[in-house]
Each structure stands twice: as structure tokens, then as C-alpha cells.
Design a protein around this motif. Structure first.
Motif, mmCIF file in Angstrom:
data_model
loop_
_atom_site.group_PDB
_atom_site.id
_atom_site.type_symbol
_atom_site.label_atom_id
_atom_site.label_comp_id
_atom_site.label_asym_id
_atom_site.label_seq_id
_atom_site.Cartn_x
_atom_site.Cartn_y
_atom_site.Cartn_z
ATOM 1 N N ARG A 202 45.354 48.937 49.379
ATOM 2 C CA ARG A 202 45.336 47.519 49.019
ATOM 3 C C ARG A 202 44.250 47.260 47.983
ATOM 4 O O ARG A 202 43.135 47.741 48.097
ATOM 5 N N GLU B 21 39.779 42.140 45.719
ATOM 6 C CA GLU B 21 39.792 40.913 44.914
ATOM 7 C C GLU B 21 39.311 41.202 43.491
ATOM 8 O O GLU B 21 39.878 40.701 42.529
ATOM 9 N N SER C 170 42.028 43.092 41.521
ATOM 10 C CA SER C 170 43.116 42.180 41.164
ATOM 11 C C SER C 170 42.701 41.268 40.017
ATOM 12 O O SER C 170 43.444 41.088 39.050
ATOM 13 N N TYR D 176 44.392 41.045 36.224
ATOM 14 C CA TYR D 176 44.907 39.815 35.616
ATOM 15 C C TYR D 176 44.218 39.548 34.285
ATOM 16 O O TYR D 176 44.870 39.165 33.309
ATOM 17 N N SER E 18 53.352 37.827 35.278
ATOM 18 C CA SER E 18 54.160 38.286 36.407
ATOM 19 C C SER E 18 54.939 39.549 36.044
ATOM 20 O O SER E 18 54.934 40.528 36.791
ATOM 21 N N VAL F 153 54.384 41.512 39.613
ATOM 22 C CA VAL F 153 54.038 40.744 40.808
ATOM 23 C C VAL F 153 54.837 39.440 40.791
ATOM 24 O O VAL F 153 55.392 39.055 39.772
ATOM 25 N N SER F 154 54.861 38.763 41.909
ATOM 26 C CA SER F 154 55.625 37.518 42.007
ATOM 27 C C SER F 154 54.952 36.390 41.232
ATOM 28 O O SER F 154 53.739 36.417 40.998
ATOM 29 N N LYS F 155 55.748 35.395 40.864
ATOM 30 C CA LYS F 155 55.203 34.213 40.181
ATOM 31 C C LYS F 155 54.227 33.483 41.094
ATOM 32 O O LYS F 155 53.235 32.932 40.635
ATOM 33 N N SER G 89 52.213 34.869 43.270
ATOM 34 C CA SER G 89 50.946 35.612 43.213
ATOM 35 C C SER G 89 50.166 35.251 41.961
ATOM 36 O O SER G 89 48.942 35.076 42.006
ATOM 37 N N VAL G 90 50.864 35.139 40.848
ATOM 38 C CA VAL G 90 50.215 34.755 39.593
ATOM 39 C C VAL G 90 49.638 33.357 39.715
ATOM 40 O O VAL G 90 48.486 33.111 39.342
ATOM 41 N N GLU H 199 48.681 31.745 42.376
ATOM 42 C CA GLU H 199 47.527 31.782 43.277
ATOM 43 C C GLU H 199 46.289 32.341 42.571
ATOM 44 O O GLU H 199 45.192 31.802 42.675
ATOM 45 N N MET H 200 46.487 33.434 41.826
ATOM 46 C CA MET H 200 45.355 34.046 41.132
ATOM 47 C C MET H 200 44.857 33.156 39.999
ATOM 48 O O MET H 200 43.641 33.080 39.759
#
Length: 121
Positions: free
Chosen positions: A2, A5, A8, A12, A33, A38-40, A42-43, A45-46
Motif C-alpha cells: 500500500r 500518503e 501518493s 499526483y 485519473s 486511478v478512479s476519478k 480518488s483524484v 479526494e487527493m
């Protein structure tokens, strides 16, 4: 494994930077994305987290813009990647594909001193 933070966030930053610099266009959430696979959600949120950290600026419907602090971070992680990748190819004689993948995995963990030393080899 995993991602942390920090990993990740750096991925980005690098994604936005690479889209803007190498694809020569504004980075939108959908682009990030696709770039990171990654999912939209997730984007989204980040983006919220990174806006709070003052690493980027973004308003719904507009392009993502790196702040000065975000640009510094993006350039640093990109530089680390390039140094590590070059070391893997030149010194360890790894294939282009393997060097790129492993440099991407490790670019977040090397100290500035280690990067400087790798550049000298």
C-alpha cells in the motif's frame, strides 16, 4: 504494498507536472485519473487534500495548477526518478522497462544526499 500518503502525493504532483510539461496541455482531473490509472473519486479526494496543503490550485471545471510549492515538489520527485533510473540503466545494466518501473517505486525514499551520490557514479 500500500502506498503511503507521501508516495501518493508525490505521484499526483509528478502526474500533473508530466501532463503539463511533456504533453503540453493543462492537466484536468480526468487526465490525472488516466495517467495514474486511478478512479476519478480518488483524484477528487487527493485534489482536496493537496489544495489544503497548498500544493495545487483547482476549481471545478478548470485545469489543475501546481502552486510554487507544488512545482518544487514535482520537480524534485521527477529529478529523483531520472537519477535513479539512469543509475539502474548505466550501473546495474537493467532494461529500460525494469529501470523505469523500479525507479518509480523507489523515487520517494531516497534522501537528497543519496541522490547526489548516485549522480556522481
Amino acid at each position: 504494498m500500500r502506498k503511503t500518503e507521501i508516495e501518493s502525493r508525490e505521484m499526483y504532483l509528478k502526474a500533473v507536472y508530466n501532463i503539463q510539461r511533456y504533453e503540453r496541455r493543462n492537466a484536468r482531473p480526468i487526465d490525472v485519473s488516466k495517467y495514474l490509472n486511478v478512479s476519478k473519486a480518488s483524484v477528487s479526494e487527493m485534489i482536496k487534500k493537496m489544495r489544503k496543503q497548498k500544493l495545487l490550485a483547482y476549481r471545478q471545471g478548470s485545469a489543475i495548477r501546481l502552486t510554487k510549492q507544488g512545482l518544487i515538489g514535482a520537480r524534485k520527485v521527477t529529478h529523483n526518478y531520472k537519477v535513479i533510473e539512469a543509475f539502474f540503466k548505466k550501473v546495474l545494466n537493467l532494461s529500460e522497462e525494469r529501470a523505469a518501473k523500479e525507479a518509480c517505486d523507489l523515487e520517494h525514499f531516497f534522501s537528497d544526499d543519496t541522490i547526489t551520490r548516485l549522480k556522481r557514479l
